[in-house]
Write an enzyme that holds these catalytic residues in place. Structure first.
Site, PDB file in Angstrom:
ATOM      1  N   GLY A 184     -19.141  21.961   5.721  1.00 42.21           N
ATOM      2  CA  GLY A 184     -17.757  22.320   6.002  1.00 42.21           C
ATOM      3  C   GLY A 184     -17.650  23.692   6.637  1.00 42.21           C
ATOM      4  O   GLY A 184     -18.630  24.284   7.065  1.00 42.21           O
TER       5      GLY A 184
ATOM      6  N   ARG B 271     -30.177  34.275   6.578  1.00 45.59           N
ATOM      7  CA  ARG B 271     -30.118  33.105   7.452  1.00 45.59           C
ATOM      8  C   ARG B 271     -31.399  32.309   7.257  1.00 45.59           C
ATOM      9  O   ARG B 271     -32.498  32.791   7.539  1.00 45.59           O
ATOM     10  CB  ARG B 271     -29.964  33.507   8.923  1.00 45.59           C
ATOM     11  CG  ARG B 271     -29.738  32.296   9.835  1.00 45.59           C
ATOM     12  CD  ARG B 271     -29.426  32.730  11.263  1.00 45.59           C
ATOM     13  NE  ARG B 271     -29.058  31.574  12.089  1.00 45.59           N
ATOM     14  CZ  ARG B 271     -29.925  30.781  12.719  1.00 45.59           C
ATOM     15  NH1 ARG B 271     -31.224  31.033  12.616  1.00 45.59           N
ATOM     16  NH2 ARG B 271     -29.516  29.760  13.437  1.00 45.59           N
ATOM     17  N   GLY B 272     -31.260  31.094   6.762  1.00 45.84           N
ATOM     18  CA  GLY B 272     -32.400  30.282   6.369  1.00 45.84           C
ATOM     19  C   GLY B 272     -33.431  30.066   7.455  1.00 45.84           C
ATOM     20  O   GLY B 272     -34.640  30.187   7.217  1.00 45.84           O
ATOM     21  N   GLU B 273     -32.981  29.765   8.659  1.00 47.08           N
ATOM     22  CA  GLU B 273     -33.920  29.476   9.747  1.00 47.08           C
ATOM     23  C   GLU B 273     -34.775  30.688  10.104  1.00 47.08           C
ATOM     24  O   GLU B 273     -35.894  30.545  10.589  1.00 47.08           O
ATOM     25  CB  GLU B 273     -33.154  28.996  10.981  1.00 47.08           C
ATOM     26  CG  GLU B 273     -32.466  27.655  10.788  1.00 47.08           C
ATOM     27  CD  GLU B 273     -31.708  27.222  12.022  1.00 47.08           C
ATOM     28  OE1 GLU B 273     -32.020  27.757  13.117  1.00 47.08           O
ATOM     29  OE2 GLU B 273     -30.791  26.390  11.915  1.00 47.08           O
ATOM     30  N   ASP B 274     -34.236  31.879   9.847  1.00 47.90           N
ATOM     31  CA  ASP B 274     -34.959  33.107  10.209  1.00 47.90           C
ATOM     32  C   ASP B 274     -36.005  33.516   9.156  1.00 47.90           C
ATOM     33  O   ASP B 274     -37.142  33.857   9.513  1.00 47.90           O
ATOM     34  CB  ASP B 274     -33.978  34.272  10.387  1.00 47.90           C
ATOM     35  CG  ASP B 274     -33.132  34.113  11.639  1.00 47.90           C
ATOM     36  OD1 ASP B 274     -33.354  33.150  12.392  1.00 47.90           O
ATOM     37  OD2 ASP B 274     -32.250  34.961  11.852  1.00 47.90           O
ATOM     38  N   THR B 275     -35.607  33.489   7.884  1.00 47.42           N
ATOM     39  CA  THR B 275     -36.456  34.148   6.873  1.00 47.42           C
ATOM     40  C   THR B 275     -36.738  33.344   5.604  1.00 47.42           C
ATOM     41  O   THR B 275     -37.467  33.823   4.731  1.00 47.42           O
ATOM     42  CB  THR B 275     -35.808  35.477   6.444  1.00 47.42           C
ATOM     43  OG1 THR B 275     -34.576  35.205   5.754  1.00 47.42           O
ATOM     44  CG2 THR B 275     -35.546  36.382   7.629  1.00 47.42           C
ATOM     45  N   ARG B 276     -36.168  32.142   5.466  1.00 42.20           N
ATOM     46  CA  ARG B 276     -36.318  31.413   4.199  1.00 42.20           C
ATOM     47  C   ARG B 276     -37.778  31.237   3.798  1.00 42.20           C
ATOM     48  O   ARG B 276     -38.157  31.428   2.641  1.00 42.20           O
ATOM     49  CB  ARG B 276     -35.623  30.051   4.265  1.00 42.20           C
ATOM     50  CG  ARG B 276     -35.733  29.267   2.940  1.00 42.20           C
ATOM     51  CD  ARG B 276     -35.108  27.890   3.060  1.00 42.20           C
ATOM     52  NE  ARG B 276     -33.674  27.974   3.242  1.00 42.20           N
ATOM     53  CZ  ARG B 276     -32.789  28.103   2.250  1.00 42.20           C
ATOM     54  NH1 ARG B 276     -33.227  28.203   0.995  1.00 42.20           N
ATOM     55  NH2 ARG B 276     -31.502  28.168   2.497  1.00 42.20           N
TER      56      ARG B 276
ATOM     57  N   GLU C 196     -20.161  34.676   3.802  1.00 39.03           N
ATOM     58  CA  GLU C 196     -20.774  35.214   2.585  1.00 39.03           C
ATOM     59  C   GLU C 196     -20.646  36.727   2.552  1.00 39.03           C
ATOM     60  O   GLU C 196     -20.326  37.319   1.523  1.00 39.03           O
ATOM     61  CB  GLU C 196     -22.262  34.842   2.522  1.00 39.03           C
ATOM     62  CG  GLU C 196     -22.533  33.437   2.058  1.00 39.03           C
ATOM     63  CD  GLU C 196     -24.030  33.159   1.964  1.00 39.03           C
ATOM     64  OE1 GLU C 196     -24.369  32.005   1.680  1.00 39.03           O
ATOM     65  OE2 GLU C 196     -24.833  34.091   2.165  1.00 39.03           O
TER      66      GLU C 196
END
Length: 543
Positions: free
Chosen positions: A50, A17-22, A84
């Site tokens: 989408g 999840r990008g907001e958490d760990t990117r 995913e």
């Protein structure tokens, strides 16, 4: 790192999840994978539009060997992540993909039971996506039961990232070891012979040369060996086609790229002939494996590098592939593996696979197949090209092709083999063409004696032997010049191209049809010349 729009095959897919760990854990893990030269896919936020995962993401998942799932506190709040995850587990079932979960400051039991923050996310999903909830829950339960990593255990994040990257590297190398090599006919025995020369148990530094003519399989052997043994080394580099790379950029830059890959430092740039002492010190601390593929004469920077490495790291190994044996001498090679044509049965098997797409020969084609294999002299490239060109062709087409093959080389083979010819000096080229047109099978001493400078001629012949363009074999109490049929036809084709339509303008004539044509034409010219001199006052009329 991979481009998100690419359709290539990846080794690792990162799900997070990008907001958490990117910008934190995931970026550190990506850097560690990059340092290990592992090809991975990390998505861009633009791909997440989408309600369904994009074709690019689906393709990246499907083509990856390993998927790493980073479960963070709000992972389940992203329906993208859950979609995913479902796709990843489908690939695990269908393709045997390896899946590794990382529990980043979350309790694995919360993932398994969908409790805590994972349970909170599903309250919303039960209302809005009831038709997908079961798949998502089942996927989380299945993934949480897989063997993985727990970031809450007593270790630093840096240690965890390093451990994961090392584990992924080992898994990928094990996958390379277990790759079915049967598709490469006759390759297993060659790999084992090269590995025996490398002698990984020895603590010395070894430089092994793989030498042979174009198309014989040097690069294939070196690549297979590299993937099988690379896990034993801290730093590694496979520099493919040094010949081509050195033509694109200065040799010193190619050398810098080798050192950069070995040290895992993409920003390293030396730029000078002398390697700085600090870099030398770093190299001494790394047990390395380097493959320099298709090294050519005169590539002094990599030769210098290879020559100096024996002063660096105990247990290091260097593999150099080349068509020119003199390159191996200059590089201080300890052991040379000469790659010869395939054994007869293996050559037939390879040809059958290409010509018939099976391991056996259909009725009526055995004699023709034997003739083609004999023509190709068991050269793997020749067998592959010729076999592919005959696939699904009629018997008459086979016979026509065999007739034509005696007159002209296959283009793909010609281009590969002509590289060695182009590197010869002018005298060596003349000698090569003389052998191709006239002296194949002739006594070495006889050919040497009739040259203007016998000593220079013998030196030139030795160079041709070193470049795998000719061989000298003992037969009938004489040392005779031998040349692969494909190389002979390449030389004859070069001469023919001097004048395609007019044989009389070529530097050499050996075909009786061409000789007859030139003699007849010259006879007509001489007759007309005599006729004209006898009747200077009469006009010449050509009918």
């Amino acid at each position: 790192m991979a481009s998100s729009s690419s359709q290539r095959k990846y080794e690792v897919f990162l799900s997070f999840r990008g907001e958490d760990t990117r910008k934190g854990f995931t970026s550190h893990l990506a850097a560690a994978l990059d340092q290990k030269q592992i090809q991975f896919f990390i998505d861009d936020e633009e791909l997440k539009k989408g309600d369904e995962i994009s074709p690019a993401l689906a393709n990246a998942i499907e083509t990856s060997d390993i998927s790493i799932i980073i479960f963070s506190k709000d992972y389940a709040s992203s329906k993208w992540c859950l979609s995913e995850l479902v796709k990843i587990l489908d690939c695990k079932k269908m393709n045997g993909q390896i899946v590794i979960p990382v529990f980043y400051h979350v309790d694995p039991s919360d993932v398994r039971k969908q409790s805590g923050s994972f349970g909170e996310a599903f309250v919303e999903y039960e209302k809005n996506f009831p038709h997908k909830v079961k798949k998502w829950r089942d996927a989380l339960t299945e993934a949480s039961s897989l063997s993985g990593y727990d970031a809450t255990e007593s270790r630093t994040e840096a240690e965890l990232v390093k451990e994961i990257a090392a584990d992924i590297s080992k898994k990928l190398e094990d996958m390379s070891d277990s790759t079915d090599l049967d598709g490469f006919v006759g390759l297993n025995s060659r790999i084992e012979e090269v590995k025996s020369l490398l002698c990984l148990e020895s603590r010395d530094v070894r430089i092994v040369g793989i030498w042979g003519m174009g198309g014989i399989g040097k690069t294939t052997i070196a690549s297979a060996v590299f993937h099988q043994i690379s896990r034993h080394f801290q730093g590694k580099c496979f520099m493919a086609n040094v010949r081509e790379e050195s033509n694109k950029m200065e040799a010193i830059h190619v050398r810098d790229e080798v050192i950069s890959q070995v040290l895992g430092d993409k920003n390293l740039k030396i730029g000078t002939l002398v390697i700085h002492q600090n870099i030398r010190k770093r190299l001494r601390q790394v047990k390395m494996l380097i493959v320099l593929d298709e090294v050519h004469d005169g590539f002094t920077q990599l030769e210098s590098l290879a020559g100096e490495l024996d002063k660096f790291t105990t247990g290091s190994r260097i593999i150099i592939t080349t068509r020119d044996k003199q390159v191996l001498d200059k590089c201080g090679v300890n052991y040379v593996y000469e790659v010869e044509g395939l054994e007869h049965n293996k050559a037939l098997e390879l040809f059958y696979r290409k010509a018939f797409r099976q391991n056996n020969c259909p009725p009526g084609f055995l004699g023709l197949s034997l003739e083609v294999v004999h023509y190709a002299r068991n050269n793997p490239l020749a067998l592959e090209v010729l076999g592919s060109s005959l696939y699904q062709k009629s018997k008459q087409q086979w016979e026509d092709r065999l007739h034509n093959l005696r007159l002209i080389s296959e283009p793909n083979i010609y281009k590969v083999l002509k590289i060695s010819y182009d590197e010869l000096n002018s005298k060596e080229k003349e000698m090569f063409l003389d052998i191709a047109c006239f002296f194949k099978g002739e006594d070495l001493d006889l050919v040497t004696r009739i040259q203007d400078n016998p000593i220079s001629a013998r030196h030139g012949l030795n160079n041709l032997v070193g470049k795998s363009l000719i061989k000298i074999s003992s037969w009938n109490r004489a040392n005779r010049l031998q040349m692969h049929d494909l190389l002979q036809e390449m030389g004859q084709t070069i001469v023919c191209q001097e004048s395609v339509k007019e044989p009389g303008k070529r530097s050499r004539l050996w075909d009786h049809i061409d000789v007859s044509h030139v003699l007849k034409k010259n006879k007509v010219k001489n007759y007309l010349f005599d006729f004209y001199n006898a009747r200077r006052d009469a006009p010449l009329i050509f009918l």
